[in-house]
Design an enzyme around this catalytic site. Structure first.
Site, PDB file in Angstrom:
ATOM      1  N   ARG A   1       0.782  -1.249  -0.076  1.00 22.00           N
ATOM      2  CA  ARG A   1      -0.022  -0.055  -0.052  1.00 22.00           C
ATOM      3  C   ARG A   1       0.687   1.079   0.167  1.00 22.00           C
ATOM      4  O   ARG A   1       0.891   1.883   0.873  1.00 22.00           O
ATOM      5  CB  ARG A   1      -0.729  -0.151   1.143  1.00 22.00           C
ATOM      6  CG  ARG A   1      -1.991  -1.012   1.111  1.00 22.00           C
ATOM      7  CD  ARG A   1      -3.137  -0.487   0.191  1.00 22.00           C
ATOM      8  NE  ARG A   1      -4.117  -1.581  -0.109  1.00 22.00           N
ATOM      9  CZ  ARG A   1      -5.294  -1.950   0.472  1.00 22.00           C
ATOM     10  NH1 ARG A   1      -5.498  -1.104   1.726  1.00 22.00           N
ATOM     11  NH2 ARG A   1      -5.918  -2.531  -0.004  1.00 22.00           N
TER      12      ARG A   1
ATOM     13  N   SER B   1      -7.779  -2.734  -3.826  1.00 22.69           N
ATOM     14  CA  SER B   1      -8.829  -1.714  -3.906  1.00 22.69           C
ATOM     15  C   SER B   1      -9.744  -1.612  -5.152  1.00 22.69           C
ATOM     16  O   SER B   1     -10.914  -1.265  -4.878  1.00 22.69           O
ATOM     17  CB  SER B   1      -7.652  -0.487  -4.029  1.00 22.69           C
ATOM     18  OG  SER B   1      -6.972  -0.291  -2.830  1.00 22.69           O
TER      19      SER B   1
ATOM     20  N   ASP C   1      -3.174  -1.996  -7.535  1.00 22.38           N
ATOM     21  CA  ASP C   1      -3.793  -2.561  -6.445  1.00 22.38           C
ATOM     22  C   ASP C   1      -5.093  -3.104  -6.889  1.00 22.38           C
ATOM     23  O   ASP C   1      -6.119  -2.674  -6.859  1.00 22.38           O
ATOM     24  CB  ASP C   1      -4.035  -1.311  -5.597  1.00 22.38           C
ATOM     25  CG  ASP C   1      -4.321  -2.125  -4.097  1.00 22.38           C
ATOM     26  OD1 ASP C   1      -4.553  -3.217  -3.928  1.00 22.38           O
ATOM     27  OD2 ASP C   1      -4.267  -1.131  -2.974  1.00 22.38           O
TER      28      ASP C   1
ATOM     29  N   GLN D   1      -0.494   2.315  -6.200  1.00 23.55           N
ATOM     30  CA  GLN D   1      -2.066   2.520  -6.110  1.00 23.55           C
ATOM     31  C   GLN D   1      -2.736   1.932  -7.489  1.00 23.55           C
ATOM     32  O   GLN D   1      -3.668   1.486  -7.526  1.00 23.55           O
ATOM     33  CB  GLN D   1      -2.295   4.003  -5.983  1.00 23.55           C
ATOM     34  CG  GLN D   1      -2.181   4.283  -4.477  1.00 23.55           C
ATOM     35  CD  GLN D   1      -2.505   5.703  -4.449  1.00 23.55           C
ATOM     36  OE1 GLN D   1      -2.721   6.853  -5.384  1.00 23.55           O
ATOM     37  NE2 GLN D   1      -2.801   6.086  -3.123  1.00 23.55           N
TER      38      GLN D   1
ATOM     39  N   TYR E   1      -3.196  -1.394   5.979  1.00 26.01           N
ATOM     40  CA  TYR E   1      -4.133  -2.318   6.393  1.00 26.01           C
ATOM     41  C   TYR E   1      -4.460  -2.514   7.859  1.00 26.01           C
ATOM     42  O   TYR E   1      -3.472  -1.999   8.708  1.00 26.01           O
ATOM     43  CB  TYR E   1      -3.626  -3.782   5.789  1.00 26.01           C
ATOM     44  CG  TYR E   1      -3.358  -4.009   4.550  1.00 26.01           C
ATOM     45  CD1 TYR E   1      -4.408  -4.425   3.561  1.00 26.01           C
ATOM     46  CD2 TYR E   1      -1.855  -3.659   3.810  1.00 26.01           C
ATOM     47  CE1 TYR E   1      -4.056  -4.534   2.249  1.00 26.01           C
ATOM     48  CE2 TYR E   1      -1.996  -4.083   2.553  1.00 26.01           C
ATOM     49  CZ  TYR E   1      -2.886  -4.481   1.717  1.00 26.01           C
ATOM     50  OH  TYR E   1      -2.456  -4.676   0.371  1.00 26.01           O
TER      51      TYR E   1
END
Length: 366
Positions: free
Chosen positions: A121, A132, A129, A126, A226
Site C-alpha cells: 500500500r 482496492s 492494487d 495504487q 491495512y
C-alpha cells in the site's frame, strides 16, 4: 514474451483477468497473447474481440504449453498445477499467508509466482492494487444488495399519506469497500454511521457524510495501510460504543478483514438478537470467517427477524466493470516489471519484493 489469459474455474466466478482492450494495449507494446477459449464470455467479452485485439484463442492445455506467463484472478488450483511447467511465471491472487500448501506446490514445480493481493500500500502502487479496485465495486454492490433485501426505502420521502423517515445504515470498516458503501448509501438518502479501528479514517468517513463512531484506540495502529487484528480490550470497547447505533440500524455492512488471518468477529449472536426486527446484515468478510458470528458464506441466516447475509458480494456480480479494472491493474503491473518485453527482476524494488512470492522454485515469502 507470450502471455496466457486463463479462464477462471472457481464456482460462480464470472470475471477475466485481462480484457480485450488491455490485451490490445499490451500487444502494441510487443507482447504476444494466447487466450483460453471463452475466458471472457461471462464478462461479456467475446473470443472475436480478443482476436480483433491481436490475440490467439486456444484450448486450456495449449495456453499452459505455449506461454511464458500465465494470468488468473483466483489462485491456481491443483488441476492448474498439473499443467504448469518449470520456469513459467504465474500471476494471480495467491493469498500466500494462508495458503502455504499452494505456495509449496508452485515451488516444487520450479515456477515463479507473483501474488496480486500482496501489493504494498504505497502511492506508486495504487494503480496496480487489485484489492482496492475490486473492493470499491464490492462496497457499492453491498449497499445495492442491502437495499434489495430490506423492507424499507433509503431516503426521506414526504407524501400526501405521510412522511417516510430515512433508513439508518451502519458500516464497520472504512477501507476502500467501506468508503464506497458510505458514498453509495448517502447518495440513496440514508443516514449513515461508520466505525473503524483506524482513527485516521475518521476524516475520510466524515468527508462523505457519515457520522464516525469514535473508540479510543491507543496502540491499535494500522500496519502498512491495512487494519491489524484488534486487541480483546479494543474489541470489547468497540462493541459498547457501537451498540446504540447497531440496535437502531436498518442495514449493517461489515467489511473488516485482516490479511492472512480469520476475519474479526464484530457482531455476536447476542447483539443480533437485540437488533431491530427486519434489519439486514451484509457481511463482506464471510469468506474469511465473517465479521458476524452467525455468518455463513453464500447463505442467508435469519435470526430473531434479522437477515444475516454472508457473501463476498464479489465483484463478479458486475464482472464487466470488475474485469476492466483488474485488467488495468495488471497492465500497470506488467509494464512496471518489464523492460523491452523481458522481466527486469529488480528484487529490491518494493513492488517486486512485496509481490514476488516464489522465484524460480524458491519460496521468498511465507
Amino acid at each position: 514474451m507470450k502471455i496466457g489469459i486463463l479462464k477462471e474455474t472457481q464456482k460462480s466466478e464470472k470475471r477475466v483477468s485481462i480484457s480485450p482492450n488491455i490485451t490490445k494495449q499490451l500487444i502494441e507494446k510487443g507482447f504476444e497473447f494466447i487466450v483460453e477459449e471463452d475466458a471472457g464470455v461471462l464478462s461479456s467479452f467475446k473470443n472475436s474481440e480478443y482476436e480483433a485485439a491481436g490475440a490467439t484463442i486456444a484450448k486450456r492445455d495449449e495456453v499452459f504449453k505455449e506461454c511464458d506467463v500465465l494470468i488468473k484472478i483466483n489462485p491456481f488450483d491443483t488441476e492448474d498445477l498439473k499443467l504448469v511447467n518449470k520456469g513459467q511465471i504465474l500471476m494471480s491472487q495467491l493469498y500466500h499467508k494462508s495458503n502455504s500448501e499452494l505456495i509449496e506446490a508452485i515451488a516444487a514445480k520450479g515456477a515463479t509466482a507473483f501474488s496480486m493481493d500482496a501489493m504494498p500500500r504505497i502511492t506508486r502502487a495504487q494503480d496496480m492494487d487489485v484489492l482496492s479496485s475490486q473492493n470499491n465495486l464490492a462496497g457499492y454492490k453491498a449497499v445495492i444488495k442491502g437495499a434489495y433485501e430490506m423492507t424499507k426505502i433509503f431516503p426521506l420521502m414526504m407524501t400526501a399519506a405521510g412522511t417516510i423517515t430515512p433508513s439508518r445504515v451502519l458500516i464497520y470498516g472504512i477501507g476502500v469497500a467501506g468508503l464506497q458503501a458510505i458514498a453509495t448509501a448517502k447518495r440513496l438518502g440514508a443516514v449513515v454511521e461508520a466505525t473503524d479501528i483506524r482513527t485516521e479514517t475518521k476524516e475520510q468517513a466524515e468527508s462523505l457524510g457519515a457520522k464516525f463512531i469514535s473508540v479510543d484506540n491507543e496502540g491499535e495502529e494500522s500496519e502498512g495501510g491495512y487494519a491489524k487484528e484488534a486487541s480483546e480490550d479494543y474489541a470489547r470497547r468497540q462493541k459498547e460504543a457501537v451498540n446504540t447505533s447497531l440496535f437502531k440500524a436498518d442495514l449493517v455492512i461489515t467489511t473488516a478483514m485482516v490479511p492472512g488471518r480469520k476475519a474479526p468477529v464484530l457482531i455476536t449472536e447476542d447483539q443480533v438478537n437485540q437488533m431491530k426486527n427486519g434489519a439486514v446484515i451484509i457481511d463482506l468478510a464471510a469468506a474469511q470467517g465473517g465479521n458476524c458470528e452467525l455468518s455463513k458464506i453464500n447463505e442467508t441466516v435469519v435470526q430473531n427477524g434479522v437477515k444475516v447475509i454472508g457473501t463476498t458480494i464479489s465483484p463478479e456480480s458486475v464482472s464487466t466493470n470488475a474485469s476492466d479494472l483488474f485488467a488495468k491493474n495488471m497492465y500497470n503491473f506488467i509494464v512496471h516489471l518489464t523492460e523491452n518485453n523481458t522481466f527486469k527482476w529488480e528484487l529490491e524494488d518494493e513492488i517486486t519484493d512485496g509481490t514476488l512470492i516464489v522465484h524460480e522454485g524458491k519460496i521468498r515469502k511465507n
